[in-house]
Write a protein that holds these residues in place. Structure first.
Motif, PDB file in Angstrom:
ATOM      1  N   GLY A 185       0.829  -1.200   0.000  1.00  0.00           N
ATOM      2  CA  GLY A 185       0.000   0.000   0.000  1.00  0.00           C
ATOM      3  C   GLY A 185       0.861   1.246   0.000  1.00  0.00           C
ATOM      4  N   ALA A 186       0.252   2.358   0.351  1.00  0.00           N
ATOM      5  CA  ALA A 186       0.941   3.638   0.295  1.00  0.00           C
ATOM      6  C   ALA A 186       2.171   3.678   1.194  1.00  0.00           C
ATOM      7  CB  ALA A 186      -0.017   4.765   0.669  1.00  0.00           C
ATOM      8  N   ALA A 187       2.068   3.112   2.392  1.00  0.00           N
ATOM      9  CA  ALA A 187       3.202   3.160   3.329  1.00  0.00           C
ATOM     10  C   ALA A 187       4.439   2.534   2.702  1.00  0.00           C
ATOM     11  CB  ALA A 187       2.835   2.447   4.629  1.00  0.00           C
ATOM     12  N   ARG A 188       4.255   1.350   2.073  1.00  0.00           N
ATOM     13  CA  ARG A 188       5.403   0.667   1.467  1.00  0.00           C
ATOM     14  C   ARG A 188       5.885   1.399   0.219  1.00  0.00           C
ATOM     15  NH1 ARG A 188       4.917  -5.459  -0.650  1.00  0.00           N
ATOM     16  NH2 ARG A 188       5.017  -5.945   1.586  1.00  0.00           N
ATOM     17  N   THR A 189       4.965   1.719  -0.683  1.00  0.00           N
ATOM     18  CA  THR A 189       5.366   2.314  -1.966  1.00  0.00           C
ATOM     19  C   THR A 189       6.042   3.664  -1.776  1.00  0.00           C
ATOM     20  OG1 THR A 189       3.559   1.165  -3.098  1.00  0.00           O
ATOM     21  CG2 THR A 189       4.530   3.035  -4.238  1.00  0.00           C
ATOM     22  N   MET A 190       5.542   4.474  -0.853  1.00  0.00           N
ATOM     23  CA  MET A 190       6.158   5.785  -0.635  1.00  0.00           C
ATOM     24  C   MET A 190       7.543   5.664  -0.010  1.00  0.00           C
ATOM     25  SD  MET A 190       2.709   7.915   0.452  1.00  0.00           S
ATOM     26  CE  MET A 190       3.387   9.564   0.419  1.00  0.00           C
ATOM     27  N   LYS A 191       7.743   4.646   0.838  1.00  0.00           N
ATOM     28  CA  LYS A 191       9.071   4.410   1.404  1.00  0.00           C
ATOM     29  C   LYS A 191      10.034   3.929   0.327  1.00  0.00           C
ATOM     30  CE  LYS A 191       7.755   3.369   6.203  1.00  0.00           C
ATOM     31  NZ  LYS A 191       7.697   2.309   7.248  1.00  0.00           N
ATOM     32  N   ILE A 192       9.566   3.039  -0.545  1.00  0.00           N
ATOM     33  CA  ILE A 192      10.399   2.559  -1.646  1.00  0.00           C
ATOM     34  C   ILE A 192      10.765   3.712  -2.568  1.00  0.00           C
ATOM     35  CG2 ILE A 192      10.392   1.148  -3.748  1.00  0.00           C
ATOM     36  CD1 ILE A 192      10.833  -0.531  -1.291  1.00  0.00           C
ATOM     37  N   GLU A 193       9.799   4.558  -2.870  1.00  0.00           N
ATOM     38  CA  GLU A 193      10.031   5.709  -3.740  1.00  0.00           C
ATOM     39  C   GLU A 193      11.073   6.648  -3.131  1.00  0.00           C
ATOM     40  OE1 GLU A 193       7.362   8.932  -6.306  1.00  0.00           O
ATOM     41  OE2 GLU A 193       6.465   7.884  -4.598  1.00  0.00           O
ATOM     42  N   ALA A 194      10.949   6.916  -1.841  1.00  0.00           N
ATOM     43  CA  ALA A 194      11.898   7.808  -1.167  1.00  0.00           C
ATOM     44  C   ALA A 194      13.288   7.178  -1.130  1.00  0.00           C
ATOM     45  CB  ALA A 194      11.420   8.102   0.249  1.00  0.00           C
ATOM     46  N   SER A 195      13.348   5.875  -0.905  1.00  0.00           N
ATOM     47  CA  SER A 195      14.637   5.180  -0.841  1.00  0.00           C
ATOM     48  C   SER A 195      15.341   5.224  -2.193  1.00  0.00           C
ATOM     49  CB  SER A 195      14.429   3.726  -0.410  1.00  0.00           C
ATOM     50  OG  SER A 195      15.654   3.028  -0.393  1.00  0.00           O
ATOM     51  N   LEU A 196      14.611   4.972  -3.268  1.00  0.00           N
ATOM     52  CA  LEU A 196      15.212   4.983  -4.604  1.00  0.00           C
ATOM     53  C   LEU A 196      15.658   6.392  -4.996  1.00  0.00           C
ATOM     54  CD1 LEU A 196      12.718   2.594  -6.446  1.00  0.00           C
ATOM     55  CD2 LEU A 196      15.077   2.079  -5.783  1.00  0.00           C
ATOM     56  N   LYS A 197      14.815   7.375  -4.747  1.00  0.00           N
ATOM     57  CA  LYS A 197      15.161   8.759  -5.103  1.00  0.00           C
ATOM     58  C   LYS A 197      16.339   9.270  -4.277  1.00  0.00           C
ATOM     59  CE  LYS A 197      10.686  10.415  -6.808  1.00  0.00           C
ATOM     60  NZ  LYS A 197       9.556  11.362  -6.577  1.00  0.00           N
ATOM     61  N   GLY A 198      16.437   8.800  -3.027  1.00  0.00           N
ATOM     62  CA  GLY A 198      17.494   9.274  -2.146  1.00  0.00           C
ATOM     63  C   GLY A 198      18.776   8.470  -2.228  1.00  0.00           C
TER      64      GLY A 198
END
Length: 303
Positions: A41-54
């Motif tokens: 869900g959003a919690a996982r996908t947003m963390k993955i997105e932040a990890s990849l971008k960062g």
């Protein structure tokens, strides 16, 4: 300013050191820890997105911008870069793929919505005219339109005798949303239209629909709707998801308007801003999915 810059680099270095230590202790990279410890869900996908971008790796940073057809190859590249054996961790690839489909899909949805917003209504385009006439037929099935240019358009909330001028702000996007609402949630749309004509709570149905389209558009491009879409779309969010969200917002705003009991239409901006802030607060909750109330959004439940 110098102190702030130093503090930024200090925190960044400290964070990278912490990630290195945690990986050594757990034997898992950050992406693995997110996928294994955070539910879909959003919690996982947003963390993955932040990890990849960062990430300090350019390959990981650019992975959120790939073409949908390149996602599987991108997952293989990530696994190779992170030295993760896909045979030992088969679920990780599946989880990462689902997240990337949502991330890339959200970006593509913004582009699709923006294209519609920038396309002006063209009275010489038969498809545009057909959609406009469909809007009338869905909302006023028992009242034939006497002429294309007619004061009758005011009955469904346009400002004059030719609706084309009212679509300037949101282009075809406003028309698309209104037609979707009227066609797929006909009973609710007709009821909202009827209520909007009440002397105490009156407002221009079509104009407000275009305004709520603008509100939904701003929620989308600001990233606020990621919470909702990542929780309801198992893969890439689509234009249909956006239109269903518009239906929800239109219905909710209508109820909110009545509950606010405004003195007159001059209070519209105040009520709209208050409604917008309420939706924003709701979307700050990573568990949030804008709960549907009617037919067009039934497919979003429990996906």
């Amino acid at each position: 300013m110098f102190v702030q810059v130093c503090l930024y680099f200090y925190c960044k270095c400290l964070w990278r050191c912490l990630k290195f230590v945690v990986r050594k202790l757990t034997g898992q990279c950050e992406l693995q820890r997110i996928c294994y410890n955070t539910k879909p869900g959003a919690a996982r996908t947003m963390k993955i997105e932040a990890s990849l971008k960062g990430s300090k790796s350019k390959r990981l940073q650019t992975s959120v911008n790939v073409h949908p057809d390149a996602i599987e190859k991108t997952i293989d590249d990530i696994m190779e870069l992170k030295r993760i054996n896909p045979d030992v961790n088969p679920q990780l690839g599946v989880s990462l793929q689902a997240c990337l489909l949502q991330i890339v899909g959200y970006r593509n949805l913004i582009a699709e919505v923006e294209k519609l917003r920038r396309e002006p209504y063209d009275a010489e385009n038969p498809q545009h005219e057909e959609m406009l006439l469909k809007l009338w037929k869905c909302l006023k099935p028992n009242s034939p339109l006497k002429a294309r240019i007619s004061k009758q358009w005011c009955e469904i909330g346009f400002q004059g005798d030719d609706p084309k001028t009212d679509f300037r702000g949101m282009g075809l996007l406003g028309l698309y949303n209104l037609v979707y609402f009227a066609e797929w949630d006909t009973e609710i749309a007709q009821q909202v239209l009827t209520d909007s004509l009440h002397p105490k709570y009156s407002y221009s149905f079509a104009i407000v629909g275009i305004n709520i389209t603008d509100l939904a558009y701003n929620l989308l491009v600001s990233g606020a709707l990621k919470t909702h879409f990542y929780n309801v779309a198992p893969e890439a969010p689509t234009l249909t998801h956006f239109q269903q969200t518009f239906c929800y917002l239109m219905h909710e705003f209508h109820k909110f308007w009545i509950d606010e009991d405004p003195l007159d239409i001059m209070e519209f901006n105040r009520v709209r801003e208050k409604f917008y802030k309420r939706i924003l607060r709701q979307l700050q909750n990573p568990e949030m999915a804008l709960c549907p109330h009617f037919a067009a959004s039934e497919s979003l439940i429990n996906m």
